[in-house]
Write a protein that holds these residues in place. Structure first.
Motif, PDB file in Angstrom:
ATOM      1  N   GLY A 182       0.728  -1.312   0.054  1.00  0.00           N
ATOM      2  CA  GLY A 182       0.020   0.052   0.254  1.00  0.00           C
ATOM      3  C   GLY A 182       0.882   1.315   0.046  1.00  0.00           C
ATOM      4  O   GLY A 182       0.301   2.299  -0.569  1.00  0.00           O
ATOM      5  N   THR A 183       2.189   1.301   0.713  1.00  0.00           N
ATOM      6  CA  THR A 183       2.973   2.454   0.689  1.00  0.00           C
ATOM      7  C   THR A 183       3.252   3.065  -0.598  1.00  0.00           C
ATOM      8  O   THR A 183       2.876   4.224  -0.947  1.00  0.00           O
ATOM      9  CB  THR A 183       4.092   2.062   1.261  1.00  0.00           C
ATOM     10  OG1 THR A 183       3.906   1.775   2.740  1.00  0.00           O
ATOM     11  CG2 THR A 183       5.193   3.301   1.402  1.00  0.00           C
ATOM     12  N   ASN A 184       3.558   2.079  -1.692  1.00  0.00           N
ATOM     13  CA  ASN A 184       3.634   2.675  -3.014  1.00  0.00           C
ATOM     14  C   ASN A 184       2.609   2.907  -3.619  1.00  0.00           C
ATOM     15  O   ASN A 184       2.689   3.614  -4.927  1.00  0.00           O
ATOM     16  CB  ASN A 184       4.640   1.714  -3.754  1.00  0.00           C
ATOM     17  CG  ASN A 184       5.813   1.461  -3.078  1.00  0.00           C
ATOM     18  OD1 ASN A 184       6.525   2.304  -2.377  1.00  0.00           O
ATOM     19  ND2 ASN A 184       6.511   0.122  -2.972  1.00  0.00           N
ATOM     20  N   ASP A 185       1.582   2.359  -3.400  1.00  0.00           N
ATOM     21  CA  ASP A 185       0.285   2.842  -4.117  1.00  0.00           C
ATOM     22  C   ASP A 185      -0.098   4.213  -3.755  1.00  0.00           C
ATOM     23  O   ASP A 185      -0.277   5.026  -4.550  1.00  0.00           O
ATOM     24  CB  ASP A 185      -1.000   1.874  -3.857  1.00  0.00           C
ATOM     25  CG  ASP A 185      -0.754   0.442  -4.228  1.00  0.00           C
ATOM     26  OD1 ASP A 185      -1.689   0.118  -5.053  1.00  0.00           O
ATOM     27  OD2 ASP A 185      -0.092  -0.230  -3.615  1.00  0.00           O
ATOM     28  N   LEU A 186       0.087   4.615  -2.554  1.00  0.00           N
ATOM     29  CA  LEU A 186       0.011   6.024  -2.053  1.00  0.00           C
ATOM     30  C   LEU A 186       0.763   6.976  -2.539  1.00  0.00           C
ATOM     31  O   LEU A 186       0.439   7.986  -3.085  1.00  0.00           O
ATOM     32  CB  LEU A 186      -0.215   6.044  -0.539  1.00  0.00           C
ATOM     33  CG  LEU A 186      -1.168   5.467   0.308  1.00  0.00           C
ATOM     34  CD1 LEU A 186      -0.924   5.154   1.718  1.00  0.00           C
ATOM     35  CD2 LEU A 186      -2.568   6.226   0.193  1.00  0.00           C
ATOM     36  N   ALA A 187       2.044   6.334  -2.887  1.00  0.00           N
ATOM     37  CA  ALA A 187       3.120   7.220  -3.529  1.00  0.00           C
ATOM     38  C   ALA A 187       2.858   7.370  -5.023  1.00  0.00           C
ATOM     39  O   ALA A 187       3.473   8.077  -5.800  1.00  0.00           O
ATOM     40  CB  ALA A 187       4.593   6.761  -3.140  1.00  0.00           C
ATOM     41  N   GLY A 188       1.981   6.547  -5.939  1.00  0.00           N
ATOM     42  CA  GLY A 188       2.043   6.531  -7.115  1.00  0.00           C
ATOM     43  C   GLY A 188       3.120   5.905  -7.714  1.00  0.00           C
ATOM     44  O   GLY A 188       3.358   6.625  -8.891  1.00  0.00           O
ATOM     45  N   ASN A 189       3.824   4.927  -7.316  1.00  0.00           N
ATOM     46  CA  ASN A 189       4.927   4.570  -8.007  1.00  0.00           C
ATOM     47  C   ASN A 189       4.807   3.866  -9.335  1.00  0.00           C
ATOM     48  O   ASN A 189       5.593   3.747 -10.198  1.00  0.00           O
ATOM     49  CB  ASN A 189       5.664   3.568  -6.952  1.00  0.00           C
ATOM     50  CG  ASN A 189       6.663   3.821  -6.156  1.00  0.00           C
ATOM     51  OD1 ASN A 189       6.522   5.030  -5.907  1.00  0.00           O
ATOM     52  ND2 ASN A 189       7.270   3.138  -5.635  1.00  0.00           N
ATOM     53  N   THR A 190       3.570   3.355  -9.778  1.00  0.00           N
ATOM     54  CA  THR A 190       3.121   3.106 -11.103  1.00  0.00           C
ATOM     55  C   THR A 190       2.441   3.897 -11.526  1.00  0.00           C
ATOM     56  O   THR A 190       1.577   3.468 -12.578  1.00  0.00           O
ATOM     57  CB  THR A 190       2.620   1.682 -11.061  1.00  0.00           C
ATOM     58  OG1 THR A 190       1.863   1.082 -10.023  1.00  0.00           O
ATOM     59  CG2 THR A 190       3.965   0.645 -10.537  1.00  0.00           C
ATOM     60  N   GLY A 191       2.049   5.152 -11.105  1.00  0.00           N
ATOM     61  CA  GLY A 191       1.115   6.145 -11.875  1.00  0.00           C
ATOM     62  C   GLY A 191      -0.008   6.519 -10.896  1.00  0.00           C
ATOM     63  O   GLY A 191      -0.019   5.834  -9.823  1.00  0.00           O
ATOM     64  N   PRO A 192      -0.738   7.255 -11.180  1.00  0.00           N
ATOM     65  CA  PRO A 192      -2.132   7.660 -10.544  1.00  0.00           C
ATOM     66  C   PRO A 192      -3.031   6.403 -10.475  1.00  0.00           C
ATOM     67  O   PRO A 192      -3.235   5.696 -11.366  1.00  0.00           O
ATOM     68  CB  PRO A 192      -2.647   8.666 -11.434  1.00  0.00           C
ATOM     69  CG  PRO A 192      -1.594   9.230 -12.253  1.00  0.00           C
ATOM     70  CD  PRO A 192      -0.722   8.066 -12.632  1.00  0.00           C
ATOM     71  N   ASN A 193      -3.744   6.324  -9.139  1.00  0.00           N
ATOM     72  CA  ASN A 193      -4.348   5.248  -8.780  1.00  0.00           C
ATOM     73  C   ASN A 193      -5.409   5.836  -7.838  1.00  0.00           C
ATOM     74  O   ASN A 193      -5.424   6.675  -7.579  1.00  0.00           O
ATOM     75  CB  ASN A 193      -3.804   3.902  -8.291  1.00  0.00           C
ATOM     76  CG  ASN A 193      -3.040   4.412  -7.045  1.00  0.00           C
ATOM     77  OD1 ASN A 193      -3.416   3.789  -6.217  1.00  0.00           O
ATOM     78  ND2 ASN A 193      -1.775   5.011  -7.224  1.00  0.00           N
ATOM     79  N   SER A 194      -6.345   4.982  -7.597  1.00  0.00           N
ATOM     80  CA  SER A 194      -7.471   5.340  -6.508  1.00  0.00           C
ATOM     81  C   SER A 194      -7.476   4.166  -5.486  1.00  0.00           C
ATOM     82  O   SER A 194      -7.227   3.152  -5.661  1.00  0.00           O
ATOM     83  CB  SER A 194      -8.725   5.245  -7.434  1.00  0.00           C
ATOM     84  OG  SER A 194      -9.338   4.100  -7.616  1.00  0.00           O
ATOM     85  N   PRO A 195      -8.355   4.946  -4.103  1.00  0.00           N
ATOM     86  CA  PRO A 195      -8.508   3.614  -3.387  1.00  0.00           C
ATOM     87  C   PRO A 195      -9.150   2.459  -3.893  1.00  0.00           C
ATOM     88  O   PRO A 195      -8.749   1.414  -3.268  1.00  0.00           O
ATOM     89  CB  PRO A 195      -9.425   4.640  -2.323  1.00  0.00           C
ATOM     90  CG  PRO A 195      -8.875   6.105  -2.493  1.00  0.00           C
ATOM     91  CD  PRO A 195      -8.573   6.009  -4.061  1.00  0.00           C
TER      92      PRO A 195
END
Length: 266
Positions: free
Chosen positions: A139-152
């Motif tokens: 989850g840490t890297n999702d919040l940081a957008g490591n692979t681009g914009p994303n949503s909850p």
């Protein structure tokens, strides 16, 4: 880490930091790699020597880095008790908590990864090993957008898919909380602390509904700013040996509880 130098440094420096040696520079060398062929192949993975999550070959040809553990999977002689899958926090855990990973535990973390990448390799790196339990922490890297914009919603879909795949295969599930994060060293403009709290609340409820076990690391590590103190996570994101030692009793208890929900091994 893709757009995350701090994550990479934490992984490569982990053994060195334990010996107070200087951390290696970032990015690491990226020697050229020749693809083993084109199209669908019986052996699609090149020699992994010198590869890392940000290597041009990995980014262009192996987005989820399925080849990283392909050879290691072949060396797992018997079903492990637990597979730990996640990002750099999981990858770094192996070296800094040797007793936890001594016999019956397998680490399958990859620095910089987000939930969609881990979902892609989930069957290969978890289900095929036939563990009693999987420990999922992401989850840490999702919040940081490591692979681009994303949503909850995207994040939740990926995590639910992993839980459902594991449960369908008789694997007990531990959902590790997202660790506290007040800011990301590689994305200083972001302030993720409130998002971490919200997603952890959702993970806790998902564990309850899906018959999984929630491992609350957040509550033992969080400081007044919603991050972690330097004595347990020098960069505010990646635990050191002291941080992992605080987490370990929670981990062990959660795994033991999740084993009760696992199907008998065949």
């Amino acid at each position: 880490m893709r757009r995350g130098m701090a994550a990479a440094l934490a992984i490569w420096a982990a053994p060195a930091l334990a010996q107070t040696a200087a951390a290696p520079s970032f990015p690491p060398p990226s020697p050229p790699v020749t693809a083993p062929g084109d199209g669908m192949l019986d052996k699609p993975c090149p020699d992994q020597t010198g590869l890392w999550f940000g290597h041009p070959y990995v980014k262009a040809n192996d987005w989820a880095w399925e080849c990283k553990y392909a050879e290691a999977e072949k060396q797992v002689a018997a079903p492990p008790r637990v597979v730990f899958i996640g990002d750099s926090i999981t990858e770094g855990w192996v070296a800094l908590a040797p007793k936890l990973f001594a016999g019956g535990a397998v680490g399958r973390g990859i620095s910089g990864q987000t939930s969609p990448q881990i979902l892609v390799r989930f069957y290969q790196d978890v289900v095929r090993l036939r563990p009693r339990v999987v420990h999922i922490m992401i989850g840490t890297n999702d919040l940081a957008g490591n692979t681009g914009p994303n949503s909850p919603e995207m994040y939740k879909n990926h995590v639910m898919a992993m839980v459902d795949i594991a449960r369908a295969n008789g694997i007990g599930v531990v959902l590790g909380s997202i660790l506290p994060a007040a800011k990301f060293p590689w994305k200083p403009a972001l302030a993720p602390a409130r998002q971490v709290v919200a997603l952890n609340g959702w993970l806790r409820e998902l564990a309850r509904v899906r018959g999984a076990v929630y491992a609350d690391y957040y509550g033992t590590l969080v400081n007044a700013e919603g991050g972690m103190n330097p004595d347990v996570a020098p960069d505010g994101i990646h635990p050191n040996a002291k941080g992992y030692a605080i987490m370990e009793p929670i981990t062990r208890a959660a795994i033991a509880e999740a084993e009760k929900t696992a199907a008998p091994q065949r």
